[in-house]
Every structure is written in C-alpha cells, then in structure tokens.
Design a protein around this motif. Structure first.
Motif, PDB file in Angstrom:
ATOM      1  N   ALA A  89       0.805  -1.219   0.000  1.00 54.20           N
ATOM      2  CA  ALA A  89       0.000   0.000   0.000  1.00 54.20           C
ATOM      3  C   ALA A  89       0.844   1.277   0.000  1.00 54.20           C
ATOM      4  CB  ALA A  89      -0.956  -0.011   1.191  1.00 54.20           C
ATOM      5  N   LEU A  90       1.683   1.439   0.998  1.00 56.44           N
ATOM      6  CA  LEU A  90       2.432   2.690   1.124  1.00 56.44           C
ATOM      7  C   LEU A  90       3.457   2.868   0.006  1.00 56.44           C
ATOM      8  CD1 LEU A  90       2.990   2.939   4.982  1.00 56.44           C
ATOM      9  CD2 LEU A  90       1.198   3.981   3.575  1.00 56.44           C
ATOM     10  N   GLU A  91       4.050   1.770  -0.439  1.00 60.31           N
ATOM     11  CA  GLU A  91       5.025   1.871  -1.532  1.00 60.31           C
ATOM     12  C   GLU A  91       4.350   2.365  -2.804  1.00 60.31           C
ATOM     13  OE1 GLU A  91       8.221  -0.830  -4.121  1.00 60.31           O
ATOM     14  OE2 GLU A  91       7.175  -1.717  -2.406  1.00 60.31           O
ATOM     15  N   ALA A  92       3.176   1.830  -3.097  1.00 59.56           N
ATOM     16  CA  ALA A  92       2.455   2.241  -4.302  1.00 59.56           C
ATOM     17  C   ALA A  92       2.067   3.713  -4.227  1.00 59.56           C
ATOM     18  CB  ALA A  92       1.208   1.378  -4.481  1.00 59.56           C
ATOM     19  N   ILE A  93       1.579   4.132  -3.083  1.00 57.98           N
ATOM     20  CA  ILE A  93       1.199   5.538  -2.914  1.00 57.98           C
ATOM     21  C   ILE A  93       2.412   6.445  -3.066  1.00 57.98           C
ATOM     22  CG2 ILE A  93       0.371   7.231  -1.227  1.00 57.98           C
ATOM     23  CD1 ILE A  93      -1.507   4.993  -0.173  1.00 57.98           C
ATOM     24  N   ALA A  94       3.528   6.044  -2.471  1.00 52.36           N
ATOM     25  CA  ALA A  94       4.751   6.858  -2.563  1.00 52.36           C
ATOM     26  C   ALA A  94       5.226   6.983  -4.003  1.00 52.36           C
ATOM     27  CB  ALA A  94       5.838   6.253  -1.685  1.00 52.36           C
ATOM     28  N   LEU A  95       5.170   5.910  -4.759  1.00 54.58           N
ATOM     29  CA  LEU A  95       5.579   5.955  -6.166  1.00 54.58           C
ATOM     30  C   LEU A  95       4.761   6.988  -6.947  1.00 54.58           C
ATOM     31  CD1 LEU A  95       6.010   2.143  -6.942  1.00 54.58           C
ATOM     32  CD2 LEU A  95       7.803   3.881  -7.133  1.00 54.58           C
ATOM     33  N   LEU A  96       3.484   6.984  -6.700  1.00 46.56           N
ATOM     34  CA  LEU A  96       2.599   7.921  -7.401  1.00 46.56           C
ATOM     35  C   LEU A  96       2.851   9.354  -6.959  1.00 46.56           C
ATOM     36  CD1 LEU A  96      -0.605   5.732  -7.169  1.00 46.56           C
ATOM     37  CD2 LEU A  96       0.527   6.393  -9.301  1.00 46.56           C
ATOM     38  N   GLN A  97       2.973   9.561  -5.672  1.00 47.19           N
ATOM     39  CA  GLN A  97       3.190  10.914  -5.163  1.00 47.19           C
ATOM     40  C   GLN A  97       4.526  11.475  -5.640  1.00 47.19           C
ATOM     41  OE1 GLN A  97       2.642  10.260  -0.935  1.00 47.19           O
ATOM     42  NE2 GLN A  97       0.487  10.844  -1.019  1.00 47.19           N
ATOM     43  N   ASP A  98       5.554  10.627  -5.683  1.00 45.00           N
ATOM     44  CA  ASP A  98       6.865  11.080  -6.156  1.00 45.00           C
ATOM     45  C   ASP A  98       6.832  11.485  -7.625  1.00 45.00           C
ATOM     46  OD1 ASP A  98       7.916  10.620  -3.666  1.00 45.00           O
ATOM     47  OD2 ASP A  98       8.877   8.724  -4.179  1.00 45.00           O
ATOM     48  N   ALA A  99       5.880  10.909  -8.363  1.00 47.38           N
ATOM     49  CA  ALA A  99       5.738  11.243  -9.787  1.00 47.38           C
ATOM     50  C   ALA A  99       4.786  12.422 -10.002  1.00 47.38           C
ATOM     51  CB  ALA A  99       5.236  10.024 -10.556  1.00 47.38           C
ATOM     52  N   GLY A 100       4.318  13.017  -8.909  1.00 50.95           N
ATOM     53  CA  GLY A 100       3.435  14.176  -9.036  1.00 50.95           C
ATOM     54  C   GLY A 100       1.977  13.841  -9.242  1.00 50.95           C
ATOM     55  N   VAL A 101       1.600  12.594  -8.988  1.00 45.86           N
ATOM     56  CA  VAL A 101       0.206  12.171  -9.131  1.00 45.86           C
ATOM     57  C   VAL A 101      -0.507  12.349  -7.795  1.00 45.86           C
ATOM     58  CG1 VAL A 101      -1.339  10.250  -9.690  1.00 45.86           C
ATOM     59  CG2 VAL A 101       0.832  10.503 -10.904  1.00 45.86           C
ATOM     60  N   LYS A 102      -1.625  13.039  -7.786  1.00 44.91           N
ATOM     61  CA  LYS A 102      -2.412  13.184  -6.561  1.00 44.91           C
ATOM     62  C   LYS A 102      -2.987  11.820  -6.163  1.00 44.91           C
ATOM     63  CE  LYS A 102      -3.906  17.961  -7.432  1.00 44.91           C
ATOM     64  NZ  LYS A 102      -5.093  18.842  -7.628  1.00 44.91           N
ATOM     65  N   THR A 103      -3.114  11.604  -4.860  1.00 43.55           N
ATOM     66  CA  THR A 103      -3.641  10.329  -4.388  1.00 43.55           C
ATOM     67  C   THR A 103      -4.826  10.554  -3.457  1.00 43.55           C
ATOM     68  OG1 THR A 103      -2.017  10.316  -2.596  1.00 43.55           O
ATOM     69  CG2 THR A 103      -1.456   9.085  -4.600  1.00 43.55           C
ATOM     70  N   ALA A 104      -5.776   9.621  -3.518  1.00 46.60           N
ATOM     71  CA  ALA A 104      -6.986   9.734  -2.711  1.00 46.60           C
ATOM     72  C   ALA A 104      -7.560   8.354  -2.455  1.00 46.60           C
ATOM     73  CB  ALA A 104      -8.026  10.608  -3.424  1.00 46.60           C
ATOM     74  N   VAL A 105      -8.473   8.283  -1.503  1.00 45.59           N
ATOM     75  CA  VAL A 105      -9.261   7.068  -1.299  1.00 45.59           C
ATOM     76  C   VAL A 105     -10.722   7.407  -1.517  1.00 45.59           C
ATOM     77  CG1 VAL A 105      -7.669   5.899   0.258  1.00 45.59           C
ATOM     78  CG2 VAL A 105      -9.355   7.485   1.210  1.00 45.59           C
ATOM     79  N   CYS A 106     -11.457   6.408  -1.973  1.00 45.80           N
ATOM     80  CA  CYS A 106     -12.904   6.524  -2.154  1.00 45.80           C
ATOM     81  C   CYS A 106     -13.489   5.220  -1.630  1.00 45.80           C
ATOM     82  CB  CYS A 106     -13.241   6.723  -3.631  1.00 45.80           C
ATOM     83  SG  CYS A 106     -15.004   6.889  -3.970  1.00 45.80           S
ATOM     84  N   SER A 107     -14.229   5.305  -0.523  1.00 46.55           N
ATOM     85  CA  SER A 107     -14.587   4.080   0.172  1.00 46.55           C
ATOM     86  C   SER A 107     -15.980   4.134   0.783  1.00 46.55           C
ATOM     87  CB  SER A 107     -13.570   3.816   1.292  1.00 46.55           C
ATOM     88  OG  SER A 107     -13.905   2.659   2.027  1.00 46.55           O
ATOM     89  N   ASN A 108     -16.660   2.988   0.737  1.00 44.52           N
ATOM     90  CA  ASN A 108     -17.903   2.797   1.467  1.00 44.52           C
ATOM     91  C   ASN A 108     -17.556   2.322   2.874  1.00 44.52           C
ATOM     92  OD1 ASN A 108     -19.262   3.379  -0.885  1.00 44.52           O
ATOM     93  ND2 ASN A 108     -19.859   1.273  -1.317  1.00 44.52           N
ATOM     94  N   LEU A 109     -17.846   3.126   3.868  1.00 40.27           N
ATOM     95  CA  LEU A 109     -17.559   2.709   5.226  1.00 40.27           C
ATOM     96  C   LEU A 109     -18.400   3.486   6.217  1.00 40.27           C
ATOM     97  CD1 LEU A 109     -14.006   4.035   6.287  1.00 40.27           C
ATOM     98  CD2 LEU A 109     -15.466   5.084   4.595  1.00 40.27           C
ATOM     99  N   ALA A 110     -18.647   2.879   7.376  1.00 40.71           N
ATOM    100  CA  ALA A 110     -19.380   3.536   8.446  1.00 40.71           C
ATOM    101  C   ALA A 110     -18.469   4.545   9.131  1.00 40.71           C
ATOM    102  CB  ALA A 110     -19.894   2.502   9.446  1.00 40.71           C
ATOM    103  N   ALA A 111     -19.066   5.540   9.772  1.00 38.10           N
ATOM    104  CA  ALA A 111     -18.336   6.688  10.290  1.00 38.10           C
ATOM    105  C   ALA A 111     -17.174   6.356  11.224  1.00 38.10           C
ATOM    106  CB  ALA A 111     -19.315   7.645  10.972  1.00 38.10           C
ATOM    107  N   PRO A 112     -17.297   5.420  12.164  1.00 33.52           N
ATOM    108  CA  PRO A 112     -16.178   5.187  13.083  1.00 33.52           C
ATOM    109  C   PRO A 112     -14.904   4.680  12.417  1.00 33.52           C
ATOM    110  CG  PRO A 112     -18.209   4.344  14.030  1.00 33.52           C
ATOM    111  CD  PRO A 112     -18.498   4.684  12.601  1.00 33.52           C
ATOM    112  N   TYR A 113     -15.007   4.176  11.185  1.00 34.51           N
ATOM    113  CA  TYR A 113     -13.835   3.654  10.501  1.00 34.51           C
ATOM    114  C   TYR A 113     -12.982   4.762   9.877  1.00 34.51           C
ATOM    115  CZ  TYR A 113     -16.075  -0.887  11.026  1.00 34.51           C
ATOM    116  OH  TYR A 113     -16.650  -2.009  11.559  1.00 34.51           O
ATOM    117  N   GLY A 114     -13.578   5.927   9.647  1.00 27.64           N
ATOM    118  CA  GLY A 114     -12.871   7.003   8.973  1.00 27.64           C
ATOM    119  C   GLY A 114     -11.582   7.432   9.650  1.00 27.64           C
ATOM    120  N   PRO A 115     -11.596   7.771  10.954  1.00 28.83           N
ATOM    121  CA  PRO A 115     -10.362   8.194  11.614  1.00 28.83           C
ATOM    122  C   PRO A 115      -9.263   7.135  11.581  1.00 28.83           C
ATOM    123  CG  PRO A 115     -12.270   8.828  12.919  1.00 28.83           C
ATOM    124  CD  PRO A 115     -12.783   7.937  11.824  1.00 28.83           C
ATOM    125  N   SER A 116      -9.639   5.866  11.681  1.00 27.18           N
ATOM    126  CA  SER A 116      -8.628   4.801  11.631  1.00 27.18           C
ATOM    127  C   SER A 116      -7.981   4.722  10.255  1.00 27.18           C
ATOM    128  CB  SER A 116      -9.265   3.455  11.995  1.00 27.18           C
ATOM    129  OG  SER A 116      -9.688   3.441  13.346  1.00 27.18           O
TER     130      SER A 116
END
Length: 214
Positions: A89-116
């Motif tokens: 996970a983190l390696e893939a995100i870092a590769l994209l960010q280092d190349a100037g690609v913005k990164t985001a998540v889009c997820s179906n989840l209940a509210a208490p899961y968000g902070p985690s």
C-alpha cells in the motif's frame, strides 16, 4: 496521457480487516430479535450517515441497553484495532506521489472507521468517505465528490489528462468510476492474471504518464 490523480478503494485494496466482527450487522440482528424487519436500504443508511452505534440504534428504532451497547462498542474497537495495511500500500502511494500524481481514497464505510483509515493512510490529497459525502459506491456522486476534493472537475478534463481508480470490486471500482469518466482498474490479489498488486499498478501509471508527457 498525464495521470492527474489515482484513487484507491480502501478495504481489500489498501487495508485488510484481519478479524471481521461486523458490529453494525450485529446491531441490525439485535433489531430483528425485537421484531424489526430488515429494510432494503439498511446497509446504505449505515454507510451514508455519520452515525455512532447509539445513533444508528436510535435511527432504526432499535432498543438497546447500556451493557449490550458497550459490548457492540468493544466489538467495533477490536475490529478497528485489527485493521492492517497491505504490504504494497504505502510503496504504491509513494511511487505515485513522487511522480506528481495526486492520491486519494474513495470508500464505502461507516463513520467510526474514517479516523482509523486516516491514521493508517496519512498525507493523501483527499478522503472520499461514503458517510461524509452521503453517497455510496457505485453512486456517481461519491466519485465526483472525491474528485472535487482533489480540485478536479471530471467534466472539464482535457484529452491529455485522466483520473484512475483501483479496487477489488468490479462494480464499484472499475465499472462505476467509468460512468463518470474515471479509468477504473480491478485489483485481483488472489489471481494470477491482470493486476494482482498495487506496486505494479503504480509503476504502470507512472511509466505511462512519463511516456505520454515526453
């Protein structure tokens, strides 16, 4: 073609739930034992409202005593404590960010899961959570809202710029995004064909971006 942003699904893609305890489903089961009939949109309500367990019980008219509620809260805490990043996970995100690609998540989840999720994945450009947006995948509104957080208007994308998304659901992470102009990819971690890990996905995105921008 320049890739402006890469959007990730969360559970099954970036984060693994090591011990699924399903506290909200247990709450609904508690309601069934009281005679409440399940409704087709129960799950959608849980995913698109900023509910605690107590607020969800009140919303569904489920009577629950303090001891039973505390037991469900402990179940939720145990599930949250068991969330774990996939090794790529983190390696893939870092590769994209280092190349100037913005990164985001889009997820179906209940509210208490968000902070985690935010705690495990700090430093992203946007967090598109169903409970805060009020829409769940594959509703087009959740993809559009996530892109708005990235300051990207899908309707004004140029022919030389794209947004990509990847996740483990064909409907929610490949086909749903395609309907709003996002190039969706299916992650098949258990397969031997297609995209089986996030690092290969990220490298492909970066290589293509460099090739088309050269």
């Amino acid at each position: 073609m320049k890739t402006a942003a890469a959007i990730f699904d969360v559970f099954g893609t970036l984060i693994e739930i090591r011990e699924r305890r399903s506290p909200y489903l247990r709450l609904l089961k508690h309601g069934r034992l009281q005679g409440r009939r399940p409704r087709p949109d129960d799950a959608l309500q849980l995913l698109t409202r900023d509910f605690t367990l107590r607020q969800a019980a009140d919303h569904f008219d489920i009577t629950i005593d303090a001891l039973s509620l505390r037991e469900l809260e402990l179940v939720l805490e145990e599930e949250l404590a068991g969330l774990k990043l996939f090794p790529d996970a983190l390696e893939a995100i870092a590769l994209l960010q280092d190349a100037g690609v913005k990164t985001a998540v889009c997820s179906n989840l209940a509210a208490p899961y968000g902070p985690s999720v935010r705690g495990l994945l700090p430093g992203l450009n946007a967090y598109g959570f169903s409970y805060s947006i009020g829409a769940a995948k594959p509703d087009p509104n959740i993809y559009n809202a996530t892109c708005s957080m990235l300051c990207i208007d899908l309707g004004e994308q140029t022919a030389n710029e794209r947004v990509v998304m990847i996740g483990d659901s064909l409907q929610c992470d490949r086909d749903g995004p395609a309907h709003v102009g996002i190039t969706g990819f299916h992650l098949n971690r258990r397969g031997d064909e297609g995209i089986t890990n996030l690092v290969d996905f990220a490298k492909t995105v970066v290589v293509n971006a460099r090739y088309y921008s050269a």
